[in-house]
Design an enzyme around this catalytic site. Structure first.
Site, PDB file in Angstrom:
ATOM      1  N   ARG A 230       0.865  -1.177   0.000  1.00 43.06           N
ATOM      2  CA  ARG A 230       0.000   0.000   0.000  1.00 43.06           C
ATOM      3  C   ARG A 230       0.899   1.223   0.000  1.00 43.06           C
ATOM      4  O   ARG A 230       1.974   1.226   0.617  1.00 43.06           O
ATOM      5  CB  ARG A 230      -0.924   0.025   1.229  1.00 43.06           C
ATOM      6  CG  ARG A 230      -2.117  -0.915   1.147  1.00 43.06           C
ATOM      7  CD  ARG A 230      -3.148  -0.417   0.148  1.00 43.06           C
ATOM      8  NE  ARG A 230      -4.372  -1.206   0.151  1.00 43.06           N
ATOM      9  CZ  ARG A 230      -4.612  -2.234  -0.656  1.00 43.06           C
ATOM     10  NH1 ARG A 230      -3.669  -2.604  -1.504  1.00 43.06           N
ATOM     11  NH2 ARG A 230      -5.748  -2.878  -0.612  1.00 43.06           N
ATOM     12  N   GLU A 259      -3.977   8.031  -5.111  1.00 40.92           N
ATOM     13  CA  GLU A 259      -4.203   7.377  -6.398  1.00 40.92           C
ATOM     14  C   GLU A 259      -5.492   7.911  -7.024  1.00 40.92           C
ATOM     15  O   GLU A 259      -6.496   8.061  -6.333  1.00 40.92           O
ATOM     16  CB  GLU A 259      -4.296   5.860  -6.206  1.00 40.92           C
ATOM     17  CG  GLU A 259      -3.000   5.237  -5.703  1.00 40.92           C
ATOM     18  CD  GLU A 259      -3.078   3.721  -5.508  1.00 40.92           C
ATOM     19  OE1 GLU A 259      -4.110   3.129  -5.880  1.00 40.92           O
ATOM     20  OE2 GLU A 259      -2.115   3.140  -5.002  1.00 40.92           O
ATOM     21  N   HIS A 278      -1.293   0.608 -10.059  1.00 39.52           N
ATOM     22  CA  HIS A 278      -1.943  -0.297  -9.105  1.00 39.52           C
ATOM     23  C   HIS A 278      -2.584  -1.484  -9.829  1.00 39.52           C
ATOM     24  O   HIS A 278      -3.771  -1.782  -9.635  1.00 39.52           O
ATOM     25  CB  HIS A 278      -2.993   0.450  -8.288  1.00 39.52           C
ATOM     26  CG  HIS A 278      -3.289  -0.235  -6.970  1.00 39.52           C
ATOM     27  ND1 HIS A 278      -3.703   0.448  -5.853  1.00 39.52           N
ATOM     28  CD2 HIS A 278      -3.231  -1.537  -6.600  1.00 39.52           C
ATOM     29  CE1 HIS A 278      -3.902  -0.393  -4.845  1.00 39.52           C
ATOM     30  NE2 HIS A 278      -3.616  -1.624  -5.293  1.00 39.52           N
TER      31      HIS A 278
END
Length: 312
Positions: A230, A259, A278
């Protein structure tokens, strides 16, 4: 037992995971809710919810809810305290990302070790200049969090004869592919010896900001940081500062503090940083693997047995 699949499933995966569950077990009382506005009413009498996240108003409406199956390994999007207070179990799909993320990490390592970053730059400039590539067998790969994903990374790295070290909450059950394993208090030792540092731990109160200025300074100056955990596990401003000062050899990042990564982020423009959006856990087999985990837990839940991957 009534099961609801939420519309809060990433990448439009709600119908896909529903179809995978129905194909395997057509007799389950299963409803996919397409519209988020309809979800509170739909969960009012549901015992089980399958979702990527759980808005407060949905939890409040789900009077009969007993178990939530998260369709992710991380559960930081869920109010775990609220679920615990309600006596609602929360399980995740930890482990299903291990193969694709392990392969992604291997790609990152080879990108830097074999100089693919330089090759891309030279190709852009139409420049022909031979250079020397390295070998992973000469490197030490440190893994912060030798869980399902970290163990798979270790397996891949050992194929290339790399030395693998890492941290694990319980170091007594580390896989054989890890040469040396420490508890969480051994992080400094792992940092000091790592040519590549792979961050693969969950985001918790203990790991938030774990890789800060001091930790990054402990890494060798030519080390490469890889984060597939993360974004908040790494202090991003400290990372940018270390890269700008030449205190790190580079970074491969799939996750970020914010993000999507903002356009103004200096990470976009660095030749020594590989940015991916991601997607390290993506795989064409994602939804079938989610369905497999869910159905194993469905049987356990129905039979009153301990649930797999239970976090609450």
């Amino acid at each position: 037992m009534r099961v609801v699949v939420s519309p809060h499933v990433l990448a439009g995966g709600g119908p896909l995971v529903t179809a995978e569950i129905r194909e395997r077990r057509p007799g389950i009382d299963l409803e996919y809710v397409e519209d988020a506005d309809d979800l509170p009413a739909a969960v009012a009498d549901a015992e089980v919810l399958v979702t990527h996240r759980l808005p407060d108003e949905v939890l409040e409406a789900a009077a009969d809810l007993e178990w939530v199956q998260a369709l992710s390994a991380g559960t930081d999007r869920f109010d775990r305290d609220a679920l615990a207070d309600r006596g609602v179990a929360l399980t995740n799909v930890s482990g299903i990302h291990a193969k694709p993320i392990g392969q992604q990490v291997l790609g990152y390592l080879l990108h830097f070790e074999r100089g693919f970053d330089r090759a891309i730059a030279q190709q852009d400039d139409r420049e022909w200049e031979r250079y020397m590539g390295g070998e992973l067998g000469d490197r030490t790969v440190g893994i912060v969090g030798v869980g399902a994903i970290g163990s798979n990374v270790a397996d891949y790295c050992r194929t290339f004869e790399a030395r693998v070290i890492g941290t694990k909450r319980d170091p007594t059950d580390a896989p054989e592919s890890v040469d040396e394993v420490y508890g969480p208090d051994g992080l400094e030792s792992v940092l000091a010896e790592s040519d590549y540092l792979v961050v693969a731990c969950p985001l918790t109160d203990e790991t938030r900001g774990l890789l800060d200025d001091e930790a990054l300074a402990t890494l060798p100056d030519d080390a490469v940081l890889v984060n597939i955990a993360r974004g908040q596990v790494v202090d991003q401003s400290a990372l940018v500062k270390a890269l700008a000062a030449g205190d790190l050899g580079g970074a491969a990042l799939d996750v970020f503090e914010e993000e999507p990564l903002p356009e103004e982020s200096p990470l976009w423009d660095r030749d020594d940083v590989l940015v991916t959006p991601h997607m390290a856990g993506s795989t064409p087999h994602y939804w079938e693997r989610c369905a497999d985990v869910f159905l194993r837990n469905y049987d356990r839940f129905r039979d009153g047995e301990a649930l797999e991957n239970r976090v609450v």
